[in-house]
Design a protein around this motif. Structure first.
Motif, PDB file in Angstrom:
ATOM      1  N   ASP A  38     -10.061   1.975   1.324  1.00 52.95           N
ATOM      2  CA  ASP A  38      -9.464   1.578   0.048  1.00 52.95           C
ATOM      3  C   ASP A  38      -8.759   0.244   0.230  1.00 52.95           C
ATOM      4  O   ASP A  38      -7.811   0.115   1.007  1.00 52.95           O
ATOM      5  N   HIS A  72      -8.039   1.582   6.345  1.00 52.72           N
ATOM      6  CA  HIS A  72      -8.638   2.494   5.374  1.00 52.72           C
ATOM      7  C   HIS A  72      -9.597   1.727   4.453  1.00 52.72           C
ATOM      8  O   HIS A  72      -9.341   0.565   4.110  1.00 52.72           O
ATOM      9  N   TRP A 106      -3.707   3.585   8.192  1.00 47.65           N
ATOM     10  CA  TRP A 106      -4.189   3.200   6.856  1.00 47.65           C
ATOM     11  C   TRP A 106      -4.485   1.707   6.743  1.00 47.65           C
ATOM     12  O   TRP A 106      -5.136   1.285   5.788  1.00 47.65           O
ATOM     13  N   SER A 152      -5.165  -0.561   2.173  1.00 46.24           N
ATOM     14  CA  SER A 152      -5.304  -1.329   3.410  1.00 46.24           C
ATOM     15  C   SER A 152      -4.455  -2.605   3.385  1.00 46.24           C
ATOM     16  O   SER A 152      -3.729  -2.906   4.335  1.00 46.24           O
ATOM     17  N   ASP A 206     -10.071  11.732   3.392  1.00 45.29           N
ATOM     18  CA  ASP A 206     -10.188  10.962   4.629  1.00 45.29           C
ATOM     19  C   ASP A 206      -8.890  10.265   4.998  1.00 45.29           C
ATOM     20  O   ASP A 206      -8.857   9.444   5.918  1.00 45.29           O
ATOM     21  N   LEU A 207      -7.812  10.579   4.293  1.00 46.65           N
ATOM     22  CA  LEU A 207      -6.528   9.964   4.596  1.00 46.65           C
ATOM     23  C   LEU A 207      -5.926  10.600   5.837  1.00 46.65           C
ATOM     24  O   LEU A 207      -5.599  11.790   5.838  1.00 46.65           O
ATOM     25  N   LYS A 221      -9.436  12.323  -2.080  1.00 45.14           N
ATOM     26  CA  LYS A 221      -9.791  11.513  -0.917  1.00 45.14           C
ATOM     27  C   LYS A 221      -9.244  12.177   0.345  1.00 45.14           C
ATOM     28  O   LYS A 221      -8.102  11.957   0.745  1.00 45.14           O
TER      29      LYS A 221
END
Length: 414
Positions: free
Chosen positions: A304, A302, A299, A308, A254-255, A252
């Motif tokens: 996820d 985020h 986050w 989140s 996109d963190l 992932k």
């Protein structure tokens, strides 16, 4: 230490008043970017979520410990013990740098991003690199830090059950949290220090101050360091970092994270990694509280769901409900809470572990198997504090107290 041409630098400390930097080389170490990083790392992590004043830094603590070391050395020299300028400087550097390996929210970091390497080990790596940079000027400090030097009492001042590290952090943490039970008479204890057969001892007149120190340490652990809301916050942070790590290792990308944090988030790093890739230490030195908290704020949005929710809970201080007791929690109750959490957040079975979990904590007041606290009587004989004290029995102070805690979402509180 050559101080003849050095204009003494001072700091105004809220605990001790004016602190003097002993010499020019130590001032040079203070100004090193790796040491200055400690200004950006809070001494007590997330404890300010319980005690709002606990915003002091590891920089504060290192300076305080340095100050107490210089005081202790002067006391021992006045009592006739030979401590050369080089030994005094070595011991002072050892205590100044003893916490330089702490990362942001150090204990949470050690349980999530970096595996099988402690802040003590990273401190040694930093000291070794600084020794190379300063062409061997830290040789003696490292030997004292590792307890490899012939005068063992110097190491005991740095690390033992009655060292200047503990004397400072108890007094400092008590001051900034406002928890008066942690106040210790560091000045009196240091004034009563002596050396017998290369062992650090406390003269009998200081025994009551030592007793107070032992009791204060026990109380501070339960009231501050292991306060249940602090445990809740720290475990929430551990879960956040573990979830972020899990997502990163699944690809992932996109963190959001700072470059330094990303290095540890997107890789599996151990102690061997630092040996195989020396540049990791410099990257670690770029990490501070700001890297972690800035990422957690981002986050909160985020995609996820688990990450989140966890991040929103920390940012908004919506901590886990937490219970403490002396025996393990019933397995059936834990499973029931996990099932209810799955329904609450629409989670898969394994995902509930981020929200419901149980573990244990322990508190050791005094460890007879470690470097003991010795009391010197008026006739010069030496005995262990547990034997010398008429207030503290060995059974009482050496007993390990273990408690179990259970964390779960506040929405499930009955």
């Amino acid at each position: 230490m050559n101080t003849s041409s050095f204009k003494r630098k001072i700091f105004n400390d809220p605990i001790y008043g004016f602190i003097t930097v002993p010499d020019e080389f130590i001032f040079e170490l203070l100004n090193h970017p790796w040491f200055q990083r400690l200004r950006r790392i809070k001494q007590l992590g997330l404890t300010n979520l319980v005690y709002p004043g606990a915003l002091h830094t590891r920089f504060h603590h290192a300076l305080g410990a340095m100050h107490l070391m210089t005081e202790a050395i002067e006391v021992l020299k006045m009592k006739g013990h030979t401590i050369t300028d080089e030994e005094a400087q070595g011991a002072t550097i050892a205590i100044l740098l003893h916490d330089i390996g702490h990362g942001p929210f150090s204990h949470a970091l050690e349980h999530s991003l970096v595996n099988r390497i402690s802040h003590e080990e990273i401190s040694e790596l930093f000291m070794a690199e600084l020794n190379l940079e300063f062409k061997g000027k830290l040789n003696l400090a490292i030997r004292i830090f590792r307890n490899d030097y012939k005068k063992k009492f110097l190491h005991q001042l740095v690390s033992s059950q009655l060292d200047v590290d503990r004397l400072d952090y108890l007094k400092r943490d008590s001051f900034f949290t406002g928890v008066s039970e942690g106040i210790v008479s560091s000045d009196r204890i240091i004034k009563m220090m002596n050396v017998v057969n290369d062992e650090l001892v406390v003269e009998q007149k200081g025994i009551y101050s030592v007793e107070k120190f032992i009791i204060a340490r026990r109380l501070m652990y339960w009231q501050v360091y292991l306060h249940k809301a602090v445990l809740s916050a720290e475990n929430l942070l551990v879960k956040i970092l573990r979830r972020a790590k899990e997502l990163s290792l699944k690809g992932k990308n996109d963190l959001f994270c700072t470059p330094a944090l990303g290095t540890f988030l997107f890789s599996k790093l151990t102690e061997k990694s630092f040996v195989q890739n020396p540049s990791l230490l410099s990257i670690f030195a770029e990490l501070d509280d700001n890297d972690v908290m800035a990422s957690i704020k981002v986050w909160t949005k985020h995609p996820d769901k688990i990450l989140s929710i966890l991040c929103k809970n920390l940012v908004n201080r919506n901590l886990y409900a937490i219970e403490l007791q002396k025996k393990p929690f019933v397995h059936k109750r834990i499973q029931d809470l996990k099932k209810r959490t799955q329904e609450l957040y629409s989670l898969n079975p394994g995902e509930a572990d981020y929200f419901v979990f149980s573990a244990n904590i322990s508190n050791d007041t005094y460890r007879p198997d470690k470097i003991r606290i010795k009391i010197m009587t008026k006739d010069g004989s030496v005995s262990d504090i547990s034997d010398a004290s008429d207030q503290l029995g060995i059974d009482m102070i050496s007993r390990t107290v273990r408690k179990y805690f259970l964390c779960y979402p506040k929405e499930l509180r009955e």
